[in-house]
Scaffold this motif. Structure first.
Motif, PDB file in Angstrom:
ATOM      1  N   ASP A 227     -67.062  97.012  -5.360  1.00 39.64           N
ATOM      2  CA  ASP A 227     -67.649  98.066  -4.527  1.00 39.64           C
ATOM      3  C   ASP A 227     -66.867  98.319  -3.242  1.00 39.64           C
ATOM      4  O   ASP A 227     -67.192  99.230  -2.497  1.00 39.64           O
ATOM      5  N   PHE A 228     -65.843  97.517  -2.982  1.00 40.84           N
ATOM      6  CA  PHE A 228     -65.117  97.617  -1.717  1.00 40.84           C
ATOM      7  C   PHE A 228     -63.928  98.556  -1.829  1.00 40.84           C
ATOM      8  O   PHE A 228     -63.064  98.389  -2.688  1.00 40.84           O
ATOM      9  N   GLU A 229     -63.873  99.507  -0.897  1.00 42.33           N
ATOM     10  CA  GLU A 229     -62.748 100.434  -0.849  1.00 42.33           C
ATOM     11  C   GLU A 229     -61.435  99.685  -0.588  1.00 42.33           C
ATOM     12  O   GLU A 229     -60.379 100.079  -1.105  1.00 42.33           O
ATOM     13  N   ILE A 230     -61.485  98.606   0.183  1.00 46.65           N
ATOM     14  CA  ILE A 230     -60.261  97.843   0.461  1.00 46.65           C
ATOM     15  C   ILE A 230     -59.709  97.209  -0.813  1.00 46.65           C
ATOM     16  O   ILE A 230     -58.496  97.071  -0.962  1.00 46.65           O
ATOM     17  N   TRP A 231     -60.590  96.820  -1.726  1.00 46.34           N
ATOM     18  CA  TRP A 231     -60.151  96.253  -3.000  1.00 46.34           C
ATOM     19  C   TRP A 231     -59.534  97.348  -3.869  1.00 46.34           C
ATOM     20  O   TRP A 231     -58.466  97.152  -4.460  1.00 46.34           O
ATOM     21  N   GLU A 232     -60.189  98.511  -3.922  1.00 45.66           N
ATOM     22  CA  GLU A 232     -59.663  99.647  -4.691  1.00 45.66           C
ATOM     23  C   GLU A 232     -58.266 100.014  -4.213  1.00 45.66           C
ATOM     24  O   GLU A 232     -57.357 100.232  -5.014  1.00 45.66           O
ATOM     25  N   LYS A 233     -58.087 100.092  -2.903  1.00 50.43           N
ATOM     26  CA  LYS A 233     -56.784 100.432  -2.321  1.00 50.43           C
ATOM     27  C   LYS A 233     -55.760  99.340  -2.643  1.00 50.43           C
ATOM     28  O   LYS A 233     -54.602  99.645  -2.952  1.00 50.43           O
ATOM     29  N   ALA A 234     -56.177  98.091  -2.594  1.00 48.29           N
ATOM     30  CA  ALA A 234     -55.279  96.979  -2.922  1.00 48.29           C
ATOM     31  C   ALA A 234     -54.808  97.063  -4.375  1.00 48.29           C
ATOM     32  O   ALA A 234     -53.641  96.781  -4.668  1.00 48.29           O
ATOM     33  N   ILE A 235     -55.693  97.456  -5.273  1.00 49.83           N
ATOM     34  CA  ILE A 235     -55.326  97.614  -6.685  1.00 49.83           C
ATOM     35  C   ILE A 235     -54.316  98.751  -6.831  1.00 49.83           C
ATOM     36  O   ILE A 235     -53.319  98.631  -7.554  1.00 49.83           O
ATOM     37  N   GLU A 236     -54.565  99.852  -6.132  1.00 48.65           N
ATOM     38  CA  GLU A 236     -53.653 101.004  -6.170  1.00 48.65           C
ATOM     39  C   GLU A 236     -52.257 100.603  -5.672  1.00 48.65           C
ATOM     40  O   GLU A 236     -51.248 100.912  -6.314  1.00 48.65           O
ATOM     41  N   ILE A 237     -52.200  99.916  -4.546  1.00 44.02           N
ATOM     42  CA  ILE A 237     -50.921  99.451  -3.994  1.00 44.02           C
ATOM     43  C   ILE A 237     -50.285  98.438  -4.944  1.00 44.02           C
ATOM     44  O   ILE A 237     -49.077  98.493  -5.215  1.00 44.02           O
ATOM     45  N   GLY A 238     -51.089  97.531  -5.445  1.00 43.91           N
ATOM     46  CA  GLY A 238     -50.589  96.516  -6.371  1.00 43.91           C
ATOM     47  C   GLY A 238     -49.935  97.123  -7.599  1.00 43.91           C
ATOM     48  O   GLY A 238     -48.885  96.645  -8.048  1.00 43.91           O
TER      49      GLY A 238
ATOM     50  N   ASP B 231     -49.012 103.182   2.771  1.00 41.90           N
ATOM     51  CA  ASP B 231     -50.161 102.623   2.043  1.00 41.90           C
ATOM     52  C   ASP B 231     -50.530 101.239   2.575  1.00 41.90           C
ATOM     53  O   ASP B 231     -51.708 100.929   2.772  1.00 41.90           O
ATOM     54  N   LEU B 232     -49.519 100.407   2.789  1.00 40.43           N
ATOM     55  CA  LEU B 232     -49.776  99.045   3.271  1.00 40.43           C
ATOM     56  C   LEU B 232     -50.337  99.046   4.685  1.00 40.43           C
ATOM     57  O   LEU B 232     -51.239  98.256   4.996  1.00 40.43           O
ATOM     58  N   GLU B 233     -49.840  99.943   5.531  1.00 35.67           N
ATOM     59  CA  GLU B 233     -50.370 100.047   6.891  1.00 35.67           C
ATOM     60  C   GLU B 233     -51.850 100.468   6.852  1.00 35.67           C
ATOM     61  O   GLU B 233     -52.691  99.909   7.557  1.00 35.67           O
ATOM     62  N   GLU B 234     -52.154 101.447   6.017  1.00 30.99           N
ATOM     63  CA  GLU B 234     -53.535 101.906   5.879  1.00 30.99           C
ATOM     64  C   GLU B 234     -54.430 100.777   5.366  1.00 30.99           C
ATOM     65  O   GLU B 234     -55.541 100.572   5.862  1.00 30.99           O
ATOM     66  N   GLU B 235     -53.925 100.019   4.393  1.00 34.06           N
ATOM     67  CA  GLU B 235     -54.694  98.895   3.859  1.00 34.06           C
ATOM     68  C   GLU B 235     -54.959  97.864   4.948  1.00 34.06           C
ATOM     69  O   GLU B 235     -56.081  97.366   5.076  1.00 34.06           O
ATOM     70  N   CYS B 236     -53.961  97.565   5.756  1.00 32.55           N
ATOM     71  CA  CYS B 236     -54.140  96.594   6.848  1.00 32.55           C
ATOM     72  C   CYS B 236     -55.203  97.063   7.835  1.00 32.55           C
ATOM     73  O   CYS B 236     -56.038  96.265   8.276  1.00 32.55           O
ATOM     74  N   LYS B 237     -55.180  98.336   8.169  1.00 34.46           N
ATOM     75  CA  LYS B 237     -56.194  98.878   9.077  1.00 34.46           C
ATOM     76  C   LYS B 237     -57.586  98.789   8.457  1.00 34.46           C
ATOM     77  O   LYS B 237     -58.558  98.446   9.142  1.00 34.46           O
ATOM     78  N   MET B 238     -57.676  99.089   7.170  1.00 34.82           N
ATOM     79  CA  MET B 238     -58.969  99.007   6.486  1.00 34.82           C
ATOM     80  C   MET B 238     -59.482  97.568   6.451  1.00 34.82           C
ATOM     81  O   MET B 238     -60.660  97.315   6.679  1.00 34.82           O
TER      82      MET B 238
END
Length: 121
Positions: free
Chosen positions: A10-21, A104-111
């Motif tokens: 349910d976490f947007e940070i996890w979704e973004k991490a999967i996308e970056i991954g 993407d990584l900068e955005e993920e870090c901020k999130m």
């Protein structure tokens, strides 16, 4: 039931991490094709570390413990950023790909930082 069995889904940070991954795993596949196996393996581990630590931390019994896992995820994002910069300097990835991934990584870090702050409230 929404099909999500685990809290982290349910976490947007996890979704973004999967996308970056997924983007990073594509780079790892390309590195492996070039027989740069050590680089490929390093990218695979670091790319999975972001989402893995978010997922693992979501199972924590306290917000403090969860925040520690999120900090590890954020540090893994920094590790990935460093590798992407080095790879671009060595001509292993294009400048455009580097720029997109760093954004993407900068955005993920901020999130992740925002999520950590929300856990401390």
């Amino acid at each position: 039931m929404n099909g999500k069995l685990f809290r982290f889904q349910d976490f947007e940070i996890w979704e973004k991490a999967i996308e970056i991954g997924n983007k990073l795993l594509d780079i790892a596949d390309d590195l492996e094709k070039r027989r740069l196996y050590r680089f490929a393996e390093q990218v695979r581990g670091a790319s999975l570390s972001i989402s893995n630590n978010i997922a693992e931390g979501s199972g924590s019994s306290s917000n403090k413990e969860f925040a520690n896992f999120l900090n590890i995820a954020k540090r893994s994002a920094f590790e990935n950023a460093n590798m992407i910069i080095v790879f671009e300097k060595r001509g292993l990835i294009k400048s455009k790909a580097k720029d997109e991934l760093l954004k993407d990584l900068e955005e993920e870090c901020k999130m992740i930082s925002g999520f950590i702050r929300s856990l401390k409230k």
